[in-house]
Design a protein around this motif. Structure first.
Motif, PDB file in Angstrom:
ATOM      1  N   LYS A   1     -10.630  25.512 -17.390  1.00 57.99           N
ATOM      2  CA  LYS A   1      -9.479  26.382 -17.788  1.00 57.99           C
ATOM      3  C   LYS A   1      -8.468  24.828 -17.976  1.00 57.99           C
ATOM      4  CE  LYS A   1      -9.452  29.163 -13.318  1.00 57.99           C
ATOM      5  NZ  LYS A   1      -9.228  29.527 -12.774  1.00 57.99           N
ATOM      6  N   ARG A   2      -7.925  26.146 -18.662  1.00 57.82           N
ATOM      7  CA  ARG A   2      -6.684  24.359 -19.734  1.00 57.82           C
ATOM      8  C   ARG A   2      -5.808  24.368 -19.548  1.00 57.82           C
ATOM      9  NH1 ARG A   2      -9.522  22.767 -25.070  1.00 57.82           N
ATOM     10  NH2 ARG A   2     -11.233  23.605 -24.871  1.00 57.82           N
ATOM     11  N   THR A   3      -5.014  25.396 -17.819  1.00 56.86           N
ATOM     12  CA  THR A   3      -3.902  25.143 -16.648  1.00 56.86           C
ATOM     13  C   THR A   3      -3.452  23.742 -17.209  1.00 56.86           C
ATOM     14  OG1 THR A   3      -4.740  24.552 -14.779  1.00 56.86           O
ATOM     15  CG2 THR A   3      -4.521  26.979 -15.909  1.00 56.86           C
ATOM     16  N   LEU A   4      -2.259  23.414 -16.681  1.00 53.56           N
ATOM     17  CA  LEU A   4      -1.516  22.398 -16.523  1.00 53.56           C
ATOM     18  C   LEU A   4      -1.801  21.117 -15.800  1.00 53.56           C
ATOM     19  CD1 LEU A   4       0.547  19.650 -17.442  1.00 53.56           C
ATOM     20  CD2 LEU A   4       1.373  20.781 -14.974  1.00 53.56           C
ATOM     21  N   THR A   5      -2.373  21.788 -14.115  1.00 54.34           N
ATOM     22  CA  THR A   5      -3.473  20.964 -13.781  1.00 54.34           C
ATOM     23  C   THR A   5      -4.330  20.441 -14.381  1.00 54.34           C
ATOM     24  OG1 THR A   5      -2.040  22.171 -11.512  1.00 54.34           O
ATOM     25  CG2 THR A   5      -4.761  21.434 -11.331  1.00 54.34           C
ATOM     26  N   HIS A   6      -5.622  21.526 -14.832  1.00 53.99           N
ATOM     27  CA  HIS A   6      -6.400  21.196 -15.315  1.00 53.99           C
ATOM     28  C   HIS A   6      -6.557  19.669 -16.517  1.00 53.99           C
ATOM     29  CE1 HIS A   6      -8.279  24.663 -13.510  1.00 53.99           C
ATOM     30  NE2 HIS A   6      -9.324  24.563 -13.174  1.00 53.99           N
ATOM     31  N   LEU A   7      -5.122  19.912 -17.417  1.00 52.99           N
ATOM     32  CA  LEU A   7      -5.486  19.440 -18.395  1.00 52.99           C
ATOM     33  C   LEU A   7      -5.272  17.703 -17.359  1.00 52.99           C
ATOM     34  CD1 LEU A   7      -3.708  20.903 -20.917  1.00 52.99           C
ATOM     35  CD2 LEU A   7      -5.492  20.386 -20.710  1.00 52.99           C
ATOM     36  N   CYS A   8      -4.802  17.455 -16.144  1.00 50.00           N
ATOM     37  CA  CYS A   8      -3.570  16.705 -16.052  1.00 50.00           C
ATOM     38  C   CYS A   8      -5.100  15.371 -15.652  1.00 50.00           C
ATOM     39  CB  CYS A   8      -3.353  16.983 -14.821  1.00 50.00           C
ATOM     40  SG  CYS A   8      -1.701  17.363 -15.647  1.00 50.00           S
ATOM     41  N   GLN A   9      -6.490  16.062 -15.245  1.00 48.76           N
ATOM     42  CA  GLN A   9      -7.427  15.917 -14.978  1.00 48.76           C
ATOM     43  C   GLN A   9      -8.277  15.485 -15.989  1.00 48.76           C
ATOM     44  OE1 GLN A   9      -9.243  19.809 -12.535  1.00 48.76           O
ATOM     45  NE2 GLN A   9      -8.157  19.171 -10.394  1.00 48.76           N
ATOM     46  N   HIS A  10      -8.397  16.013 -16.970  1.00 46.09           N
ATOM     47  CA  HIS A  10      -8.967  15.901 -18.254  1.00 46.09           C
ATOM     48  C   HIS A  10      -7.936  14.601 -18.416  1.00 46.09           C
ATOM     49  CE1 HIS A  10     -11.114  16.338 -21.426  1.00 46.09           C
ATOM     50  NE2 HIS A  10      -9.851  16.363 -22.485  1.00 46.09           N
ATOM     51  N   TYR A  11      -7.029  14.744 -19.007  1.00 46.18           N
ATOM     52  CA  TYR A  11      -6.608  13.001 -19.320  1.00 46.18           C
ATOM     53  C   TYR A  11      -6.157  11.645 -18.407  1.00 46.18           C
ATOM     54  CZ  TYR A  11      -6.248  15.866 -23.383  1.00 46.18           C
ATOM     55  OH  TYR A  11      -6.664  16.143 -24.654  1.00 46.18           O
ATOM     56  N   ASP A  12      -6.741  12.327 -17.169  1.00 45.93           N
ATOM     57  CA  ASP A  12      -6.556  11.783 -15.998  1.00 45.93           C
ATOM     58  C   ASP A  12      -4.507  11.555 -15.806  1.00 45.93           C
ATOM     59  OD1 ASP A  12      -6.824   9.489 -13.871  1.00 45.93           O
ATOM     60  OD2 ASP A  12      -6.977   8.235 -15.514  1.00 45.93           O
ATOM     61  N   VAL A  13      -4.200  12.236 -15.320  1.00 42.74           N
ATOM     62  CA  VAL A  13      -2.498  11.860 -15.869  1.00 42.74           C
ATOM     63  C   VAL A  13      -1.935  12.955 -14.482  1.00 42.74           C
ATOM     64  CG1 VAL A  13      -0.642  13.201 -16.359  1.00 42.74           C
ATOM     65  CG2 VAL A  13      -1.922  12.402 -18.188  1.00 42.74           C
ATOM     66  N   ARG A  14      -1.358  12.001 -12.903  1.00 44.29           N
ATOM     67  CA  ARG A  14      -0.606  12.581 -12.139  1.00 44.29           C
ATOM     68  C   ARG A  14      -0.274  13.652 -12.297  1.00 44.29           C
ATOM     69  NH1 ARG A  14       2.186   7.772  -9.567  1.00 44.29           N
ATOM     70  NH2 ARG A  14       4.047   8.957 -10.336  1.00 44.29           N
ATOM     71  N   LEU A  15      -0.752  14.473 -11.208  1.00 46.90           N
ATOM     72  CA  LEU A  15       0.728  15.542 -10.413  1.00 46.90           C
ATOM     73  C   LEU A  15       1.105  15.129  -9.572  1.00 46.90           C
ATOM     74  CD1 LEU A  15       1.959  18.250 -12.052  1.00 46.90           C
ATOM     75  CD2 LEU A  15      -0.177  19.595 -12.053  1.00 46.90           C
ATOM     76  N   ASP A  16       2.340  15.442  -9.488  1.00 47.61           N
ATOM     77  CA  ASP A  16       2.748  15.958  -7.923  1.00 47.61           C
ATOM     78  C   ASP A  16       3.565  17.018  -7.386  1.00 47.61           C
ATOM     79  OD1 ASP A  16       1.864  12.914  -7.711  1.00 47.61           O
ATOM     80  OD2 ASP A  16       3.662  12.016  -8.578  1.00 47.61           O
ATOM     81  N   ALA A  17       2.993  17.258  -6.650  1.00 46.53           N
ATOM     82  CA  ALA A  17       3.576  18.931  -6.160  1.00 46.53           C
ATOM     83  C   ALA A  17       3.728  19.708  -7.268  1.00 46.53           C
ATOM     84  CB  ALA A  17       4.992  18.393  -6.012  1.00 46.53           C
TER      85      ALA A  17
END
Length: 238
Positions: free
Chosen positions: A146-162
């Motif tokens: 998938k390419r949701t924001l949650t998945h892109l954050c995981q792929h690009y090593d970006v923290r996603l709070d809340a």
């Protein structure tokens, strides 16, 4: 200076649903960050004037009762959001929006509903959008998953709070865009005009490819390829 090293403006909406023609804004955030300046965020809670479905409330945490008791009138919220985004655009700052065609189209329909001058209306041709989902599909088109924001954050090593709060999602989208431009120099080398124009073409190509895939099972499948704003197809609900 490359665009991703300068100021960026993140934008995100949480809404009553996923129909851009009829659903309404519940919460919103416009955040200015980067460029070696302090982060500045403006958030809104709107009273959408309609019931917030239980499913949508479970996603973003805002019930009809909360929106009615604490939210601003929807028309005021729409006007203020557009003013913030227009100001950033006039300053030459890119608007970073994950899945931009959803947020900008819904905002456009809300502007018409509440008789507010739209962000993409006459005299506002300087809007330059960066959409992390379009960029990811272009630079890494064969990656599975998938390419949701949650998945892109995981792929690009970006923290996603809340996740699914407008402020957290707006900040995360900017961080993903920064990572993408850092990882893929061809993106960083483009001017904002070049990048915006390229994304219009990429979005159309990606939609056509996805439509071809879906039509193997459903010959009538249609995937919208307009970006960053979907043209009006029918009258919106009043």
């Amino acid at each position: 200076m490359a665009w991703h090293l300068d100021r960026m403006c993140g934008f995100d909406l949480e809404t009553t649903g996923v129909d851009t023609e009829t659903d309404r804004i519940v919460t919103a955030c416009v955040v200015m960050l980067g460029g070696k300046h302090p982060t500045q965020a403006t958030t809104w809670l709107a009273n959408p004037g309609v019931e917030i479905p239980e499913g949508a409330a479970k996603v973003h945490g805002i019930t009809t009762e909360v929106a009615r008791a604490e939210g601003q009138p929807a028309g005021q919220v729409v006007e203020q959001i557009i003013a913030e985004l227009a100001q950033a655009s006039y300053a030459g700052i890119p608007i970073v929006i994950m899945n931009a065609s959803f947020d900008l189209t819904l905002l456009d329909r809300e502007a018409e509903r509440h008789r507010v001058h739209p962000l993409t209306g006459e005299g506002r041709s300087n809007l330059r959008v960066v959409d992390p989902r379009i960029l990811d599909r272009q630079v890494d088109r064969y990656r599975s998953g998938k390419r949701t924001l949650t998945h892109l954050c995981q792929h690009y090593d970006v923290r996603l709070d809340a996740a699914h709060s407008a402020d957290a999602d707006a900040v995360a989208a900017c961080r993903v865009a920064w990572r993408q431009a850092t990882r893929y120099p061809q993106l960083a080398a483009m001017t904002l005009d070049e990048l915006h124009t390229a994304q219009v073409a990429w979005a159309a190509e990606q939609a056509a490819s996805l439509q071809e895939h879906f039509r193997k099972k459903d010959p009538a499948a249609v995937v919208e390829g307009a970006w960053p704003l979907i043209p009006r197809q029918r009258e919106s609900a009043s």
